[in-house]
Enzyme design. Structure first.
Site, short mmCIF file in Angstrom:
data_model
loop_
_atom_site.label_atom_id
_atom_site.label_comp_id
_atom_site.label_asym_id
_atom_site.label_seq_id
_atom_site.Cartn_x
_atom_site.Cartn_y
_atom_site.Cartn_z
N ASP A 177 2.49 3.94 -4.47
CA ASP A 177 3.39 4.38 -3.40
C ASP A 177 3.24 3.30 -2.34
O ASP A 177 2.21 3.24 -1.66
CB ASP A 177 2.99 5.74 -2.85
CG ASP A 177 3.99 6.23 -1.80
OD1 ASP A 177 4.48 5.39 -1.02
OD2 ASP A 177 4.27 7.43 -1.76
N HIS A 178 4.24 2.44 -2.24
CA HIS A 178 4.01 1.24 -1.44
C HIS A 178 3.80 1.55 0.05
O HIS A 178 3.27 0.73 0.77
CB HIS A 178 5.12 0.21 -1.66
CG HIS A 178 6.43 0.58 -1.08
ND1 HIS A 178 7.35 1.34 -1.75
CD2 HIS A 178 6.98 0.31 0.12
CE1 HIS A 178 8.40 1.52 -0.98
NE2 HIS A 178 8.21 0.90 0.15
N HIS A 240 6.67 9.48 -0.27
CA HIS A 240 6.27 8.69 0.90
C HIS A 240 5.88 9.54 2.11
O HIS A 240 4.81 9.36 2.69
CB HIS A 240 7.40 7.74 1.31
CG HIS A 240 7.86 6.84 0.21
ND1 HIS A 240 6.99 6.17 -0.61
CD2 HIS A 240 9.10 6.49 -0.20
CE1 HIS A 240 7.68 5.45 -1.48
NE2 HIS A 240 8.96 5.63 -1.26
#
Ligand code: NAP
Length: 483
Positions: A177-178, A240
Site C-alpha cells: 500500500d504505497h 489507503h
C-alpha cells in the site's frame, strides 16, 4: 555525517509486468534513484518479465526512456544511467502459459535474495505464485510483492490469501500500500512514538475529532470502466484511508517490528464501528464547462458507483470512544491534496477573555503535495495594544528540512528497498486486509440492496453539500481542500 542506512544484500528482482505503466512510472525510476543513492549492490539484477518480445538491449532502452521521462532532468547523467541499466535484464514470460518459466528458473542465481514484484493485473497474482512455486524458482527466503487491489471483497481476498499461502509463508508476502511508504506517514509514527509531547493528549479526552482527506482533482477518465467496478470505497477507503486511520489510532507497539506494528493496526480495524448509513455520503461528479461527468467517464449512464465518499466513523475502545473520525476522498475536487488533521479540543477556559476565543490546536500531517507537518498554535499577536491572540502554524516541510530536500524518496522506492531488507513493517498482513474487507463488505452490500444513486456534485469543489452537512450538524467543519 555517517550514513545510517541499512545496506541491502545482493538481489535478483524480477518485475512481472516490467513493461507496464507502474513499472515505467514508479518502479524503474525509483530503482534508478536508489542506485544514485548507492543502495543498489554491485551485482544486483533487475529482470523485467512480461509477454512482449524484447531482449536485454530493448528493455534497457525502455528503462532508459522511463528514467528520462520520470526522473528529474538534473539526475539524467548518461554515465549513471548506463551503469544502472547494466543491472537490467529482460525475459519474455507468460503468467498464464508455459513460455519463459524454464528460462527464468535457469536464470536465477543461488545465494542471492530473490524478489518477485507482481506488477500485473490482480487476476495474474495467483497464477504467478503457483508457477514460481511449481518451477522451484522461489526459495524459502524469496519475497513476493503483491500490488493492489488485494481482492474486491472478503471472499476474494481470502481466496487470494489462500492461493498465495499454498506457495509462500506470510513472512514472504509483501502486500503493498504505497501510502505506507510515504515519508510523512512514517513520520506520523516517529512523531507519535518518538516524542513524549503528543501521546498523553492522543485520546478522546483531548482530541475533538480527526479528519482524513484524500482529494484528487482529476476524474476517472481513461480508467473509467475499471474504476466503475470499484468506486471510492474499494479504491481508497478499504486500503489507503484505512491504513492511515490505523496509524493514527493504534496503541504504541512494544517495538518497531513488523508484527508488533501490524498487531496494533489490526486491533484498530477490529474496533471500528459499523457506520450508520446516515453518516455516509456518496457522490458522483457532474459535467463541468470542459470536463465530462462521471457517468460519461465511466461509460455507464446508469452507474451507481461513487466517485466521492465522506463518512463519519467511531472506534470503540478506551482511547477513542467519543472522538469521531471523518474520512473524505473523491475525484474532480478542487485540488490534489492528502492530509490528516488531528483537531484538539479547545482549552477549557480562556484566561484572556471570551472575545479572544478559545482555540484548539490542530496537528496537520500533509501527505501531498509538500509532504510535511504543521501544528497550529495560539500566540500573542506581536506589538503593543493588549493581549490579542492569533493562530500560527509551526511548520515543518520535509523538503525544506532535509538537506537534499526536493529529493524525498518516492514511496515505491522506499518500499522496494524494505522488501530487499526483509522488513515487512510497512506492508499489510493478510489478516489486516481481511479485517478491512470484513468491515467494508456490509457497507457495500447495504448500498447494493438499497440501489440508491450517489448524489451529484460540481467538479472543482469540495464534494456534495451533504458532505459539508456531515460535519456541520456536529458543529464542525471540514478543512479547506487546498494544495
Ligand atoms: P499495465 O500498464 O496494464 O501493465 C500490465 C503489465 O502486465 C504489462 O507489463 C503487461 O505486459 C503484463 N502482462 C499482462 N498479461 C501478462 C501475462 N499473461 N503474463 C505476463 N505479463 C503480463 O498495468 P499497471 O498500471 O502497470 O498496473 C500493474 C498493477 O499495479 C495492477 O495490479 C494495478 O492495479 C497496480 N497499480 C498500478 C498503479 C499505476 O499507477 N499504474 C497504481 C497502483 C497500483 P505484456 O502485455 O507485454 O504481457
Amino acid at each position: 555525517m555517517v550514513s545510517r542506512v541499512i545496506p541491502v544484500e545482493v538481489f535478483d528482482l524480477v518485475i512481472f509486468g516490467g513493461t507496464g505503466d507502474l513499472a515505467r512510472r514508479k518502479i524503474l525510476p525509483g530503482l534508478y534513484r536508489r542506485y544514485l543513492a548507492g543502495q543498489i549492490p554491485e551485482n544486483a539484477r533487475v529482470i523485467g518479465a512480461a509477454r512482449t518480445d524484447l531482449d536485454d538491449a530493448g528493455y534497457r532502452q525502455f528503462v532508459n526512456d522511463a528514467i528520462c521521462e520520470f526522473v528529474k532532468s538534473s539526475k539524467h547523467d548518461k554515465a549513471h544511467i548506463d551503469a544502472f541499466v547494466s543491472h537490467i535484464h529482460y525475459l519474455p514470460v507468460d503468467a498464464l502459459g508455459d513460455a519463459g518459466w524454464n528460462e527464468l528458473a535457469a536464470m536465477m542465481r543461488p545465494d542471492v535474495i530473490r524478489a518477485f514484484y507482481f506488477s500485473v493485473a490482480p487476476r495474474l497474482f495467483g497464477p504467478l505464485a503457483e508457477r514460481l512455486h511449481d518451477h522451484e524458482i522461489a526459495d524459502g527466503d524469496s519475497r513476493i510483492v503483491v500490488e493492489k487491489p488485494f481482492g474486491r471483497d472478503l471472499k476474494t481476498a481470502k481466496a487470494l490469501n489462500g492461493v498465495l499461502a499454498e506457495s509462500f509463508d506470510e513472512k514472504q508476502i509483501y502486500r503493498i500500500d504505497h501510502y505506507l511508504g510515504k515519508e510523512t506517514v512514517q513520520n506520523l509514527m516517529a512523531v507519535r512514538f518518538g516524542n513524549i509531547l503528543f501521546e498523553p493528549l492522543w485520546n478522546s479526552q483531548y482530541v475533538d475529532h480527526i479528519q482524513i482527506t484524500v482529494a484528487e482533482s482529476v476524474g476517472v477518465g481513461g480508467r473509467g470502466s475499471y474504476y466503475d467496478k470499484s468506486g471510492a470505497i474499494r479504491d481508497m477507503i478499504q486500503n489507503h484511508l484505512m491504513q492511515l486511520l490505523c496509524l493514527i489510532g493504534m496503541e504504541p507497539p512494544s517495538e518497531f517490528e513488523p508484527d508488533a506494528v501490524r498487531d496494533e493496526k489490526l486491533k484498530v480495524i477490529r474496533a471500528l464501528d459499523a457506520p450508520d448509513p446516515k453518516d455516509i455520503v456518496r457522490g458522483q461528479y457532474r459535467a463541468g464547462d470542459d470536463t465530462a461527468s462521471y457517468l460519461t467517464d465511466a461509460e455507464n449512464p446508469e452507474s451507481k458507483t461513487e466517485s466521492f465518499i465522506a463518512m463519519k466513523l467511531g472506534i470503540s475502545n478506551w482511547r477513542w470512544k467519543g472522538t469521531p473520525i471523518y474520512l473524505r476522498t473523491g475525484k474532480r475536487l478542487r485540488e490534489r491534496t492528502s492530509e490528516i488533521a488531528v483537531v484538539f479540543k479547545d482549552p477549557p477556559h480562556s484566561i484572556f477573555g471570551e472575545q479572544e476565543g478559545r482555540r484548539g490546536n490542530v496537528l496537520v500531517i500533509r501527505l501531498q503535495p509538500n509532504e510535511g507537518m504543521n501544528l497550529r498554535v495560539t500566540i500573542k499577536e506581536p506589538g503593543p495594544g493588549g493581549m490579542r491572540l492569533i493562530e500560527v502554524p509551526l511548520d515543518m516541510s520535509f523538503a525544506e528540512a532535509l538537506a537534499d530536500g526536493d529529493d524525498i524518496p518516492d514511496a515505491y522506492e522506499r518500499l522496494i528497498m524494505d522488501v530487499m531488507r526483509g522488513n515487512q513493517t510497512l506492508f499489510m498482513r493478510g489478516d489486516e486486509v481481511e479485517a478491512a474487507w470484513a468491515w467494508t463488505d456490509p457497507i457495500i452490500e447495504a448500498w447494493e440492496s438499497a440501489g440508491k444513486k450517489p448524489v451529484e456534485y460540481d467538479p472543482g469543489g469540495s464534494g456534495p453539500d451533504d458532505s459539508l452537512m456531515l460535519l456541520h450538524r456536529d458543529g464542525r467543519r471540514w478543512r479547506e481542500i487546498k494544495a
